[in-house]
Design an enzyme around this catalytic site. Sequence first.
Site: not given
Length: 910
Positions: A336, A644
Amino acid sequence: MTENQIIGSRQEYWHSLAHEDVLRALRTEPGGLADSEVRVRMAQYGPNRLTPPKCRSPLQRLLMQFHNILLYVMLGAAAITAFLHHWVDTGVLLAAVVINAIIGFIQEGKAEAALDAIRAMLSPHATVIRAGSRREIDATDLVPGDLVFLVSGDRVPADLRLVSVKDLRVEEAALTGESMPVEKSIDTVSADAPLGDRYDMAYSGTLVVYGQATGVVVATGAATELGKINEMLTGIQSLTTPLLRQIDRFGRVLALAILGMSAATFVLGTMWRDHEPAEMFMMVVALAASAIPEGLPAIMTVTLALGVQRMARRRAIIRHLPAVEALGSVTVICSDKTGTLTRNEMTVQRVVCGGHVFDVGGVGYAPVGDFSIDGRIIDTEHYPALAMAIRAGVLCNDARLRQEDNSWHVEGDPTEGALLVLGGKTRFWQHAGETAWPRLDSIPFESQHRFMATHHRDSDGDSWFFVKGAPERILDMCSFQLSRDGEHPVDVDTWRRMATDTAAQGLRLLALACKRATPEGERLSLSDLEDGYTLLALVGIIDLPRKEAIRAVAECHHAGIRVKMITGDHAETARAIGAQLAIGVGKPAITGAEVALMDDAALRRVAMEVDVFARASPEHKLRLVQALQAHGQVVAMTGDGVNDAPALKCADVGVAMGMKGTEAAKEAADMVLADDNFATIASAVREGRAVYDNLKKFILFMLPTNGGEALVVIAAILFELALPLTPAQVLWINMVTSSTLGLALAFEPAEHGIMNRRPRPPGEALLSGFFVWRVLMVSVLMMTGALGLFLWELEIGTSIETARTMAVNAVVVAEMFYLVNSRYILASVVNLEGLTGNRYILLAIAACIPLQLAYTHTPMMQSIFDSTDLSLLEWAKVLGAGLLVFCVAELEKFVIRQTRLASRLAPHEQ
């Protein structure tokens, strides 16, 4: 479009329909749904909750923990030792089996908590209009078509198409990865807009941080975006780690080899050498006992646990033990952006004003940094246009910049905080500005007009308006621009070109303007802000990369690990940050919309070629991980949001953020970063490689020691010799030395240059050709020393009891010497660091010596094992057998090092 075509169909186009059409399709009246209609729809669509998955019972999960080839081997070893009445060995083996099963049972139970964490994100209550009245209901009672009110602080209870909005901002980071709150409106967006760009929608589980709105429920329960993630997570099977797959294959091969060797020895002994079947059975039992690596599961657990402790000191919290080693085999890290690779602190990096482009130094919220033009540091006092722009940014601002414990923090919007930090770098502080130019009134930022305005009085008593907002909106309000020599008519084309250039560098843009004027009425109103403003500046703001992350990415690249950035931010921002981190330089950034159009084959190709992915949805992240794994890559995936969680669970190593991560992400992950820092991942990879090295070293130590004992027994049977080792003596060696000595290798520090290696091939077998050679060589050396010494002693008339005692000690001493050899697989240990660098090896040898002295010289042990006292000369011979193993093993390492060096130099010499 009919109700049946839309409601519950899970189609993706609510955001592209006008809100009037949505209300008409859902048959929702201004007074909401009638109670009778709610009951009908509840029966049709069910409650607004996520269905829990079907789980195995605790007993089933516990029993499945024993379905492991190594545990089968250990149970077989326990049965053999019980048959021989060695109850201590039996108890140790059974305890190891039970402990390993319990650990697996507990870890599997924790993994299932990820789904519970997602379900916990659903809002417990909702405010709705039903039958013409407003009421608060349990959120599980919502149905498609319900009208729902949202206010600041609410968690959105279902997927809503917004029908009215007043200054609404929603925190969607957990769902989309977008680092900033999203401004919402009721205007339709294109049908192919990614999730993060659907500004007319509010999604279940997200948080309202500002404003109010009304929305119509278009999806509930499993049909929501959150529900789809829950279903993805439910359908993902957790992968085993490379080590566990290797150990499983290794255990199967080893088990078959032991059984085959034992059977062949029994047949040869009984049919060729005419030994009694009962006698041969006892010898085969001893042979199998000597070959079974009963210490392997224990050493794995200890080595991994030590790796957990070392990683914890580096701020990486391991939730599942096997993930420690899996990190060492990672070939791709998908990370990320916000807060992991970047600081999660917005910073003004560029100011365009007064005919100049100012570059601003410094990072984060500390008000320290220089201003420069074309690399030349300047004094801001000589640039009045810049000073006025900074004044506007500080005064037209609702955030607060504070210093606590030598650290600077922003309270409020991070973008506004960046403007305060910019003022601090010129020593124009907020409190001083507000004292000299007090605020009289303000109009807060709203999505409809896309700017904020404030009204001030200067020290001379003059009235001023300051505005900041979207560049295109502020440009429409401006008639003039402030230049070095005063005000001039605004050059719109130049400003638009500068805005495009600045945005292309991945910076978020704000425009600042002012007007010397007095409100028409008593309060500042929108009519005061229509035109006549002077454009002061364009400000470029960015969340800069962490310096340690830049170094960590470089270290990963040097170690042969590819780093890919998968973010919810826009492509331009992602590409610019990627370039600063040396990720995807010279390559395009692929958006989630482009990923959605690719089939699996095309995505597998793109996943290996492209390193920056922007505006990625949960499905996109999951498909990317699966595409990389289809290429045989070992993938580590970082994330913080519920979006996620599926990719974290699917990845070989899921890495969640500890500071800003959701509970769903943490529960789905194998590792949690306590500091949300990418550099911690690189440190964890180093530790993971060290763990795998130590496991390899233990196996390279254990198999030759067990193999040496087995070869001694086999040679004696084949050549009709007296047995150098009795079954009891074989078990003594295994109990006292093989596992206890090898345990010290779990404490080995990482070797120098461990991050200079390429990642090991994911399909690499644990028993490589080199491993087989090393095991055979050392096994033969140990057999030569022990059997040779035994036969020599018999030849010169020594009693068989003394000869066997010397053979047992020769094996044990050889293992002590070979333990030191095993510290480095190829490097020499003939130096101070090599001989003394691991104090646990020295302690293990020091503990083993008195045990062997007791075995040899105490009457009790002599009566149990038929051992005898040894003279100093006989002890010297035993040491000689151990030194033989040490010297030849070091010589073999030297030859291999020279051979590899020559092969590397050969092409250059040509």
